[in-house]
Design a protein around this motif. Sequence first.
Motif: not given
Length: 794
Positions: A662-675, A634-642
């Motif tokens: 949850s898995g990490i949101h792709p946009k946040v993962r890109e800022r940490i490390d794409k790999k 289900t949709e967990i939280s609209k305010n938690c974009n990670y």
Amino acid sequence: MLISMNWISEFTDLSGIDLKDLINRFTLSTAEVEDIYEKGKDIKNVVVGEILSVKEHPGSKKLHLLKVNTGDEIVDCVCGAPGVMEGMYVPFAKTGGQVGDLAIKEVILAGERSCGMCCSEKEIGVSEDNTGLMVLDKSHAPGTDIREFMELEDVVFEVDNKSLTNRPDLWGHYGIAREIACLTKRPLKPLEVLDTKQFADFPKVPVTVENTEKTYRYSTITASNITRKLSPVGIKIRLTYCGMRPIDLLTDLTNYIMLELGQPMHAFDNAIIKDIRVKTFDKSFEFRTLDEVNRTIDKDTLMICSADGKPAAIAGIMGGQLSCINENTTGLLLESANFDSVSVRKSAVRLGMRTDASARYEKTLDPEMTVPAIERFLKLLTEADKGIQITSSLTDVYVKKYAIVNIDFDKAFVDKYTGISISTDHITETLTALGFIVARDGDNFSVTVPSYRATKDVTIKADIIEEITRIYGYDNIEIKSNKSLLSPVHHNSSREDEYRIKQLLADRFGMNEVHTYIWYDSKSNKELGINTPPNVRIINSVTAENDTIKATLIPSLLNIVNRNAALIPEMGIFEIGRVTEGFKEDGLCRERKKLGIVIASRDMTEKQTFFQIKEIIENITYAIRNCLPAYQNTEISKNCNYIHPVNSAVIRIHERVIGYFSGIHPKVRERIDKKLNLAFAEIDMDDLLELGKETIKYREISKYPGIYIDYSFLVDKEKRYEELQRDISAFRCEYLKSYGVVDVFEDDTLLKGNKSITVRFEFGSDERTLESKEINEMTEVLLSILKEKGIHLR
């Protein structure tokens, strides 16, 4: 740190005392002794030898043929040392003697008989100098055993430096002697010094202390007409035995005073340095130190400079090459100073050069020691070099004085904390012997702490108890059982459950526990593009960026992963901490305790990290509540974009939501490390621990074989296994032992809006082996029940 008992005996009488037993008592009362060394016992039958003649060896350019007067005979000796001359007095090891591990025998060297050996300073342990023979003065007749005028035999013990961290007074022999005098109940002799007050009318050395935060005291004096270059043999021996290399008279004396009083000193060539400025610089520069290394000095490093601002030494660490003592030095400017311990430590770390001096300054030395150190130095210098002249009065710039520490207590306080009755006389004698000023009124004491103990050691009454009991002897305290009211400790099951979760995560999954601040790190969150919902804020926060109290642990854990991603490719971290979720009706914060878990990996796929988190969650719930959770996308939280928009699910136990993963949101993962693939979970500990434990049911294992049957059911794509499980539960059969999901297969092309769930059924009996006919009948009933519910075999 190495301590010489010969040196100690200069300050307190050790006659008639078993030194090894005394050192053991020192370990029990004061500081840990790591080892004991007996020096000089391997030097035997070494006497003063007079070289009567020197001839070149006919078959060697390096060897010489000597005639040596040993007092009772004249012997032949083959010697290869350079600079050998007639008339020299040298240490001579006679035949049958010993020098270190070498037994002296009559031998034939290069065809010539040699009956003994002329020795260097290194060979008899005076110093590390092995460049030539040790030259003795002619005040001792040939044949005199060198041990009669050299303190070669000594007991040296090594103290563990870590046990002296809080005792700056013990970083010198005199402080150790004070402890030993107290342990042996023998008087401590005063230091023999040269009173500098007699030079009060001499001109002062100009000293300017510009940085008064890092400089506590700076004392200096000058002397000239210094003619002696090498130290007396007694000083060389003590320095060598205590791990320092003798160099020259002035340098050796500064090291000698440091080892004796714990006060580092530095001698400048007075021809180069005539006045002093203590300052820091506005910008970095290169400075060549005594070890002939160019070092970069930054603006935070305190420097000793001449009046024109030229750097001469790094304060508290090491002198410079330009103003160092050399063979042409005839005058010195003597520094004895006290610097801020933190400043010295930071500078030493930045420069990568911890020295004997910096190691002592880091311990917060007593500023009162600077002047006694100068007066002791001058006393030793005038004894070694009779012709020196003092050319200035004592200049003493005292910037910061420590407050005098007074402590009041009574005998009842001592008895209460020690559990024994120690006499008031013993308390007075002990503290007085340690240098405390004791005023006594009956059983009441008022104690003034000596300056060398007040910088960081003795500050409260409990410290006085330690001083009394350690000298009394912990091993002398009789063991007694205490009478006290005992009450049972309230059983805290929640705390035990928390510990079990931590142990499970650490032991089974190799995860590391972390602790983060109670507020969001807004700056770090912004760098990762993480949005956090508005929450309780701190009024007048010191840092405006960190004024919001956390409502969730995950952003803080993701920031930890971000800071370590480049160094640690695989990591698993967790935290159990409190968060706030707005306010309650009474105006107080609504606190919740939550468990946050994050795993990050370059080797695992995104799917693998997701299901690894799921496995961790199931291990936790089963270990704590004996049950497995259910999940719902289900949709967990609209305010938690990670949080991943698809790969996420809430965690439910008995229809109660206790968290999500949850898995990490792709946009946040890109800022940490794409790999780097990440997954995380957050569980409400309060909700989890409020749930009751499910009863574990046990059954006896049947001795008859069972049978396993796999069925693949075609169901609607949105149907969860949990719903299928409820449908299967409508089938009642005494021989159905268990069932569980084996596989889920999805393919829109083949199944067109459906999916296949494979379930494995176990049938069996505790009384007999089932027949195939019976099993067929049971499975037909099962399939018919499911068919009525719209579930068909694939």
